[in-house]
Enzyme design. Sequence first.
Site, mmCIF file in Angstrom:
data_model
loop_
_atom_site.group_PDB
_atom_site.id
_atom_site.type_symbol
_atom_site.label_atom_id
_atom_site.label_comp_id
_atom_site.label_asym_id
_atom_site.label_seq_id
_atom_site.Cartn_x
_atom_site.Cartn_y
_atom_site.Cartn_z
ATOM 1 N N SER A 188 0.809 -1.216 0.000
ATOM 2 C CA SER A 188 0.000 0.000 0.000
ATOM 3 C C SER A 188 0.843 1.269 0.000
ATOM 4 C CB SER A 188 -0.946 -0.004 1.206
ATOM 5 O OG SER A 188 -1.904 -1.028 1.074
ATOM 6 N N ASP A 198 15.822 -12.525 7.705
ATOM 7 C CA ASP A 198 15.196 -12.293 6.402
ATOM 8 C C ASP A 198 15.562 -13.390 5.411
ATOM 9 O OD1 ASP A 198 14.060 -9.900 7.313
ATOM 10 O OD2 ASP A 198 15.928 -8.825 6.916
ATOM 11 N N ARG A 205 18.385 0.291 4.568
ATOM 12 C CA ARG A 205 17.314 0.587 5.531
ATOM 13 C C ARG A 205 17.946 1.172 6.784
ATOM 14 N NH1 ARG A 205 12.382 -3.415 7.478
ATOM 15 N NH2 ARG A 205 12.341 -2.724 9.637
#
Length: 491
Positions: free
Chosen positions: A61, A148, A247
Amino acid sequence: MAQKTLLIITDGIGYRKDSDHNAFFHAKKPTYDLMFKTLPYSLIDTHGLSVGLPKGQMGNSEVGHMCIGAGRVLYQDLVKISLSLQNDELKNNPAFLNTIQKSPVVHLMGLMSDGGVHSHIEHFIALALECEKSHKKVCLHLITDGRDVAPKSALTYLKQMQNICNESIQIATISGRFYAMDRDKRFERIELAYHSLMGLNHTPLSPSEYIQSQYDKNITDEFIMPACFKNYCGMQDDESFIFINFRNDRAREIVSALGQKQFSGFKRQVFKKLHIATMTPYDNTFPYPVLFPKESVQNTLAEVVSQHNLTQSHIAETEKYAHVTFFINGGVETPFKNENRVLIQSPKVTTYDLKPEMSAKEVTLAVLEQMKLGTDLIIVNFANGDMVGHTGNFEASVKAVEAVDACLGEILSLAKKLDYAMLLTSDHGNCERMKDENQNPLTNHTAGSVYCFVLGDGVKSIKNGALNNIASSVLKLMGLKAPATMDEPLF
């Protein structure tokens, strides 16, 4: 063509040819059925490179609304950096060059995996090789992942790093991300990783032997104890250091420990000067050069409408409010001139399958009110397809689609009466696929296309495209010229 316009985003409702476990297909949706018969429609890409994400990666989104609002593809950090490195642009990167030119020794630190959430091993390798071309001694400070990626995959990634090692490039330290990438001010963890950077915690083992010794103690990659290897004597004054994670949240603490004057986490070694650079902006208070600065997003849909002194209203319930405000406006928190925002509270339930209609009726009432007021642009998000789809409950997801369909019927009816144009699409799919290949509930977004419908004077057909084509299409419906930064409209 100049009409007041509705931009409707039906979050999580996507296109899928197969009907099995497809909540959209199985829903009773007379409004959609009417649109399929009477309006031009096409398919819109919402994932992967088409929205600036890695190839094949499902959309989300945040990225979807940013792309819709910007009217162009905004490459996410992972993709932007990878493309830059593939195009051999590092040799002309001023922050990189200025940092490595200040010392014969360059320290590179970052997460060693291809998880793509915090870093990518390809970036690690590319920076090391570019440093070597500049005749630098390169010290690699490897952070093992195991979160991850698979819990015991470090040896695979280590081999890739060892393939570039030579007299100039050497592995200096290793640490599990639990220690080197803390973000909760647990500085006792950061301190252990810091000590290895300073040349403490020596191990006589080779990097591969050390990792295996941790496995023998049932310690997985995430929790590997920080250590440094032979021939590494620690960081010295006037050396260069680059943290390669893109990040920022789990990179701040270790960089603060190395470079910030004001630091109270633990007692540190005092350096007169370290030449620090970061891959992306980690913190507004950091004075360090940034290799890949944040891209400024200007001339968004909302900004262009505001520049023409037209009114606009952005409407959503709590779950998607940030998406139709902050994200669709290109990361701008403050509303533009003549921009009204309407927040409808999402229902307070544990999971939204308990109330699949969510607050769609209240959102619709707000839209109808703005239409009656004659607002020039109304942007609205219906959250149901996504938020109920995330629960994995097929029956509830069918009801969610039906709730949205009923609301769209009211909006479409009034749009025709008041001569509003409409563009309806989704930021990504979800509820059109509710089970995976093994018949287990599927709760994540889909990596596919979504529908786009247009109601507008003179619009007989629309092309297939991607989310970056939406903003210019809306502006065309409104009779406004799209800025040169936007991609072409769908019609």
